[in-house]
Motif scaffolding. Structure first.
Motif, PDB file in Angstrom:
ATOM      1  N   LYS A 242       0.835  -1.198   0.000  1.00 27.10           N
ATOM      2  CA  LYS A 242       0.000   0.000   0.000  1.00 27.10           C
ATOM      3  C   LYS A 242       0.869   1.247   0.000  1.00 27.10           C
ATOM      4  CE  LYS A 242      -1.255   1.323   4.643  1.00 27.10           C
ATOM      5  NZ  LYS A 242      -2.308   1.357   5.627  1.00 27.10           N
ATOM      6  N   PHE A 243       0.253   2.327  -0.465  1.00 18.38           N
ATOM      7  CA  PHE A 243       0.915   3.623  -0.397  1.00 18.38           C
ATOM      8  C   PHE A 243       0.636   4.254   0.959  1.00 18.38           C
ATOM      9  CE2 PHE A 243       0.772   3.258  -5.026  1.00 18.38           C
ATOM     10  CZ  PHE A 243       2.057   3.663  -5.344  1.00 18.38           C
ATOM     11  N   VAL A 244       1.644   4.901   1.529  1.00 19.98           N
ATOM     12  CA  VAL A 244       1.477   5.616   2.784  1.00 19.98           C
ATOM     13  C   VAL A 244       1.628   7.122   2.589  1.00 19.98           C
ATOM     14  CG1 VAL A 244       2.069   3.664   4.268  1.00 19.98           C
ATOM     15  CG2 VAL A 244       3.901   5.164   3.418  1.00 19.98           C
ATOM     16  N   ASP A 245       2.113   7.519   1.406  1.00 20.29           N
ATOM     17  CA  ASP A 245       2.195   8.932   1.047  1.00 20.29           C
ATOM     18  C   ASP A 245       2.243   9.006  -0.470  1.00 20.29           C
ATOM     19  OD1 ASP A 245       2.364  11.734   1.585  1.00 20.29           O
ATOM     20  OD2 ASP A 245       4.504  11.653   1.112  1.00 20.29           O
ATOM     21  N   PHE A 246       1.594  10.035  -1.021  1.00 25.35           N
ATOM     22  CA  PHE A 246       1.611  10.208  -2.476  1.00 25.35           C
ATOM     23  C   PHE A 246       1.430  11.677  -2.789  1.00 25.35           C
ATOM     24  CE2 PHE A 246       0.643   9.844  -6.887  1.00 25.35           C
ATOM     25  CZ  PHE A 246       1.229   8.658  -7.292  1.00 25.35           C
ATOM     26  N   GLN A 247       2.473  12.291  -3.318  1.00 24.58           N
ATOM     27  CA  GLN A 247       2.451  13.688  -3.730  1.00 24.58           C
ATOM     28  C   GLN A 247       2.538  13.712  -5.255  1.00 24.58           C
ATOM     29  OE1 GLN A 247       1.989  16.005  -1.312  1.00 24.58           O
ATOM     30  NE2 GLN A 247       1.960  14.259   0.087  1.00 24.58           N
ATOM     31  N   SER A 248       1.409  13.948  -5.902  1.00 21.72           N
ATOM     32  CA  SER A 248       1.311  13.862  -7.352  1.00 21.72           C
ATOM     33  C   SER A 248       2.431  14.623  -8.062  1.00 21.72           C
ATOM     34  CB  SER A 248      -0.047  14.421  -7.800  1.00 21.72           C
ATOM     35  OG  SER A 248      -0.180  14.333  -9.199  1.00 21.72           O
ATOM     36  N   GLY A 249       3.114  13.912  -8.967  1.00 24.46           N
ATOM     37  CA  GLY A 249       4.177  14.512  -9.756  1.00 24.46           C
ATOM     38  C   GLY A 249       5.471  14.750  -9.010  1.00 24.46           C
ATOM     39  N   LYS A 250       5.528  14.383  -7.732  1.00 23.77           N
ATOM     40  CA  LYS A 250       6.720  14.662  -6.911  1.00 23.77           C
ATOM     41  C   LYS A 250       7.301  13.413  -6.277  1.00 23.77           C
ATOM     42  CE  LYS A 250       5.196  19.304  -5.802  1.00 23.77           C
ATOM     43  NZ  LYS A 250       4.719  20.198  -4.777  1.00 23.77           N
ATOM     44  N   SER A 251       6.521  12.795  -5.359  1.00 24.20           N
ATOM     45  CA  SER A 251       7.074  11.681  -4.591  1.00 24.20           C
ATOM     46  C   SER A 251       5.970  10.722  -4.158  1.00 24.20           C
ATOM     47  CB  SER A 251       7.820  12.199  -3.357  1.00 24.20           C
ATOM     48  OG  SER A 251       6.917  12.862  -2.487  1.00 24.20           O
ATOM     49  N   ALA A 252       6.409   9.514  -3.829  1.00 28.25           N
ATOM     50  CA  ALA A 252       5.486   8.499  -3.331  1.00 28.25           C
ATOM     51  C   ALA A 252       6.232   7.606  -2.348  1.00 28.25           C
ATOM     52  CB  ALA A 252       4.925   7.654  -4.473  1.00 28.25           C
ATOM     53  N   SER A 253       5.502   7.120  -1.361  1.00 26.73           N
ATOM     54  CA  SER A 253       6.051   6.177  -0.395  1.00 26.73           C
ATOM     55  C   SER A 253       5.091   5.007  -0.262  1.00 26.73           C
ATOM     56  CB  SER A 253       6.237   6.832   0.972  1.00 26.73           C
ATOM     57  OG  SER A 253       7.172   7.887   0.882  1.00 26.73           O
ATOM     58  N   ALA A 254       5.639   3.811  -0.341  1.00 26.45           N
ATOM     59  CA  ALA A 254       4.840   2.592  -0.230  1.00 26.45           C
ATOM     60  C   ALA A 254       5.500   1.671   0.788  1.00 26.45           C
ATOM     61  CB  ALA A 254       4.737   1.896  -1.582  1.00 26.45           C
ATOM     62  N   ILE A 255       4.729   0.712   1.258  1.00 29.79           N
ATOM     63  CA  ILE A 255       5.296  -0.297   2.160  1.00 29.79           C
ATOM     64  C   ILE A 255       5.047  -1.681   1.586  1.00 29.79           C
ATOM     65  CG2 ILE A 255       5.181   1.066   4.280  1.00 29.79           C
ATOM     66  CD1 ILE A 255       2.653  -0.562   5.007  1.00 29.79           C
ATOM     67  N   LYS A 256       5.922  -2.592   1.990  1.00 32.12           N
ATOM     68  CA  LYS A 256       5.765  -3.999   1.675  1.00 32.12           C
ATOM     69  C   LYS A 256       6.105  -4.784   2.920  1.00 32.12           C
ATOM     70  CE  LYS A 256       6.979  -8.060  -0.841  1.00 32.12           C
ATOM     71  NZ  LYS A 256       5.810  -8.691  -0.334  1.00 32.12           N
ATOM     72  N   ASN A 257       5.185  -5.669   3.273  1.00 34.38           N
ATOM     73  CA  ASN A 257       5.419  -6.579   4.385  1.00 34.38           C
ATOM     74  C   ASN A 257       5.990  -7.874   3.824  1.00 34.38           C
ATOM     75  OD1 ASN A 257       4.204  -4.988   6.591  1.00 34.38           O
ATOM     76  ND2 ASN A 257       2.384  -5.169   5.301  1.00 34.38           N
ATOM     77  N   VAL A 258       7.142  -8.272   4.314  1.00 36.93           N
ATOM     78  CA  VAL A 258       7.802  -9.478   3.827  1.00 36.93           C
ATOM     79  C   VAL A 258       7.384 -10.637   4.727  1.00 36.93           C
ATOM     80  CG1 VAL A 258      10.020 -10.562   3.303  1.00 36.93           C
ATOM     81  CG2 VAL A 258       9.707  -8.097   2.962  1.00 36.93           C
ATOM     82  N   SER A 259       6.861 -11.682   4.114  1.00 38.53           N
ATOM     83  CA  SER A 259       6.310 -12.801   4.872  1.00 38.53           C
ATOM     84  C   SER A 259       6.908 -14.126   4.408  1.00 38.53           C
ATOM     85  CB  SER A 259       4.784 -12.839   4.665  1.00 38.53           C
ATOM     86  OG  SER A 259       4.249 -14.046   5.133  1.00 38.53           O
ATOM     87  N   LEU A 260       7.105 -15.018   5.330  1.00 39.02           N
ATOM     88  CA  LEU A 260       7.592 -16.351   4.982  1.00 39.02           C
ATOM     89  C   LEU A 260       6.544 -17.111   4.169  1.00 39.02           C
ATOM     90  CD1 LEU A 260      10.094 -18.044   5.251  1.00 39.02           C
ATOM     91  CD2 LEU A 260       9.215 -18.957   7.395  1.00 39.02           C
ATOM     92  N   ALA A 261       5.326 -16.607   4.111  1.00 36.71           N
ATOM     93  CA  ALA A 261       4.288 -17.218   3.275  1.00 36.71           C
ATOM     94  C   ALA A 261       4.566 -16.994   1.785  1.00 36.71           C
ATOM     95  CB  ALA A 261       2.918 -16.654   3.637  1.00 36.71           C
ATOM     96  N   GLU A 262       5.473 -16.069   1.447  1.00 35.11           N
ATOM     97  CA  GLU A 262       5.831 -15.827   0.052  1.00 35.11           C
ATOM     98  C   GLU A 262       6.730 -16.973  -0.414  1.00 35.11           C
ATOM     99  OE1 GLU A 262       6.724 -11.550  -0.839  1.00 35.11           O
ATOM    100  OE2 GLU A 262       6.507 -11.417   1.348  1.00 35.11           O
ATOM    101  N   GLU A 263       6.245 -17.687  -1.405  1.00 34.93           N
ATOM    102  CA  GLU A 263       6.898 -18.919  -1.832  1.00 34.93           C
ATOM    103  C   GLU A 263       8.348 -18.738  -2.272  1.00 34.93           C
ATOM    104  OE1 GLU A 263       5.879 -22.327  -5.048  1.00 34.93           O
ATOM    105  OE2 GLU A 263       4.206 -21.474  -3.913  1.00 34.93           O
ATOM    106  N   HIS A 264       8.666 -17.613  -2.898  1.00 33.47           N
ATOM    107  CA  HIS A 264      10.036 -17.412  -3.383  1.00 33.47           C
ATOM    108  C   HIS A 264      11.057 -17.386  -2.252  1.00 33.47           C
ATOM    109  CE1 HIS A 264       8.468 -13.384  -2.582  1.00 33.47           C
ATOM    110  NE2 HIS A 264       9.697 -13.079  -2.254  1.00 33.47           N
ATOM    111  N   LEU A 265      10.621 -17.085  -1.030  1.00 36.39           N
ATOM    112  CA  LEU A 265      11.556 -17.041   0.097  1.00 36.39           C
ATOM    113  C   LEU A 265      11.980 -18.433   0.567  1.00 36.39           C
ATOM    114  CD1 LEU A 265      10.132 -14.121   2.235  1.00 36.39           C
ATOM    115  CD2 LEU A 265      12.126 -14.098   0.755  1.00 36.39           C
ATOM    116  N   HIS A 266      11.233 -19.450   0.179  1.00 35.37           N
ATOM    117  CA  HIS A 266      11.564 -20.811   0.631  1.00 35.37           C
ATOM    118  C   HIS A 266      12.855 -21.324  -0.002  1.00 35.37           C
ATOM    119  CE1 HIS A 266       7.490 -21.762   2.491  1.00 35.37           C
ATOM    120  NE2 HIS A 266       7.493 -20.489   2.149  1.00 35.37           N
ATOM    121  N   ASP A 267      13.188 -20.830  -1.184  1.00 35.14           N
ATOM    122  CA  ASP A 267      14.393 -21.294  -1.863  1.00 35.14           C
ATOM    123  C   ASP A 267      15.504 -20.251  -1.888  1.00 35.14           C
ATOM    124  OD1 ASP A 267      13.237 -23.771  -2.531  1.00 35.14           O
ATOM    125  OD2 ASP A 267      12.186 -22.841  -4.211  1.00 35.14           O
TER     126      ASP A 267
END
Length: 162
Positions: free
Chosen positions: A8-33
């Protein structure tokens, strides 16, 4: 299947800047290998998460009329691992924007510490490949990407009403 690498985005300044977050989880299959016994988020997926964050910022600046694609990774420097249970913050800023292209600067952090610095160039596809015809619909900015912005706007409206 389209993989979305930001939650999700936590800040968005049109035409200037944006901030998003990502929660990293062991449920993400690519992390198993990657890597067995010491799972870490692959650096290439952090580049893609930054490309999505900055790409949406660039696309929104043009009201999503252009098909914005990643053209070049100018810089991708990593300083620490991202592990399951971490939440990363992706901060993107537009450095320059023109009808043909845009340049962005980005920083990924975790708990206030810099994880990576990633600078990207984006091409406005329809303005750069003369004579090539692409579908009219914007196949880059799908409904899922637009949902991320609508969700952010809705959260801002709720916060203003409180």
């Amino acid at each position: 299947m389209r993989w979305i690498w930001i939650d999700k985005f936590v800040d968005f300044q049109s035409g200037k800047s944006a901030s998003a977050i990502k929660n990293v989880s062991l449920a993400e299959e690519h992390l198993h290998d990657h890597f067995p016994g010491f799972p870490v988020m692959p650096e290439c997926l952090m580049v893609e998460a930054m490309a999505q964050t900055a790409g949406i910022l660039v696309g929104e600046a043009g009201k999503f009329k252009e098909k914005v694609i990643l053209a070049k990774v100018n810089k991708a420097q990593f300083f620490k691992y991202v592990r399951p249970g971490d939440q990363i913050r992706l901060d993107a800023e537009i450095l320059s924007i023109a009808p043909e292209a845009a340049s962005t600067s980005g920083r990924i952090s975790c708990e206030g510490e810099t994880v990576a610095e990633i600078n990207l160039m984006f091409s406005h596809l329809d303005n750069n490949i003369s004579g090539r015809k692409f579908p009219e619909e914007n196949f880059v900015f799908t409904e899922m990407f637009e949902w991320l912005l609508r969700d952010y706007a809705a959260s801002q409206n709720i916060a203003e009403q409180s």
